[in-house]
Design a protein around this motif. Structure first.
Motif, PDB file in Angstrom:
ATOM      1  N   TRP A  72       0.860  -1.176   0.000  1.00  0.00           N
ATOM      2  CA  TRP A  72       0.000   0.000   0.000  1.00  0.00           C
ATOM      3  C   TRP A  72       0.892   1.220   0.000  1.00  0.00           C
ATOM      4  N   LEU A  73       0.566   2.177  -0.834  1.00  0.00           N
ATOM      5  CA  LEU A  73       1.344   3.401  -0.976  1.00  0.00           C
ATOM      6  C   LEU A  73       0.498   4.585  -0.533  1.00  0.00           C
ATOM      7  N   THR A  74       1.114   5.523   0.158  1.00  0.00           N
ATOM      8  CA  THR A  74       0.464   6.774   0.524  1.00  0.00           C
ATOM      9  C   THR A  74       1.164   7.890  -0.232  1.00  0.00           C
ATOM     10  N   VAL A  75       0.402   8.701  -0.928  1.00  0.00           N
ATOM     11  CA  VAL A  75       0.956   9.782  -1.725  1.00  0.00           C
ATOM     12  C   VAL A  75       1.470  10.872  -0.797  1.00  0.00           C
ATOM     13  N   THR A  76       2.727  11.283  -1.015  1.00  0.00           N
ATOM     14  CA  THR A  76       3.335  12.326  -0.180  1.00  0.00           C
ATOM     15  C   THR A  76       3.431  13.657  -0.907  1.00  0.00           C
ATOM     16  N   ARG A 131      -4.412   6.749  -0.942  1.00  0.00           N
ATOM     17  CA  ARG A 131      -3.769   5.442  -0.795  1.00  0.00           C
ATOM     18  C   ARG A 131      -3.966   4.642  -2.075  1.00  0.00           C
ATOM     19  N   LEU A 132      -2.870   4.053  -2.549  1.00  0.00           N
ATOM     20  CA  LEU A 132      -2.869   3.265  -3.770  1.00  0.00           C
ATOM     21  C   LEU A 132      -2.274   1.901  -3.468  1.00  0.00           C
ATOM     22  N   ARG A 133      -2.619   0.921  -4.276  1.00  0.00           N
ATOM     23  CA  ARG A 133      -2.069  -0.421  -4.122  1.00  0.00           C
ATOM     24  C   ARG A 133      -1.217  -0.734  -5.336  1.00  0.00           C
TER      25      ARG A 133
END
Length: 99
Positions: free
Chosen positions: A23-27, A58-60
């Motif tokens: 899971w990615l969180t955009v910064t 949040r992206l996968r």
């Protein structure tokens, strides 16, 4: 050399998530998700924009491109070469945090 069957198996096995997804969180404030050209494996800084994501989204991702000899980009205040493959295209690794 890979045969057609082994190449197809390799693609199928890499496309199937087996617990290796992140899971990615955009910064970044506003980050472009870019779609690579048909003859390219990875996006470039001048690839067409598919859509934008914003800080906190949040992206996968289950696949990541490694462009050791590819073009370098500057995004979100840092330099990088690699991209995460997400729904709709690819996003720079410098603009996301892995959770």
């Amino acid at each position: 050399m890979l045969t057609a069957v082994s190449a197809a198996d390799a693609v199928a096995s890499s496309a199937e998530p087996r617990g290796k997804c992140v899971w990615l969180t955009v910064t970044g404030k506003k980050v472009a998700v870019r779609r690579p050209a048909k003859d390219e494996f990875s996006a470039r800084p001048n690839s067409p924009v598919n859509h934008y994501v914003h800080r906190g989204d949040r992206l996968r991702s289950c696949v990541m491109t490694f462009n050791r000899g590819g073009p370098q980009y500057r995004a979100c205040g840092r330099y990088g070469r690699d991209w995460y493959v997400v729904r709709g295209g690819q996003i720079p690794t410098t603009c996301v945090r892995v959770n």
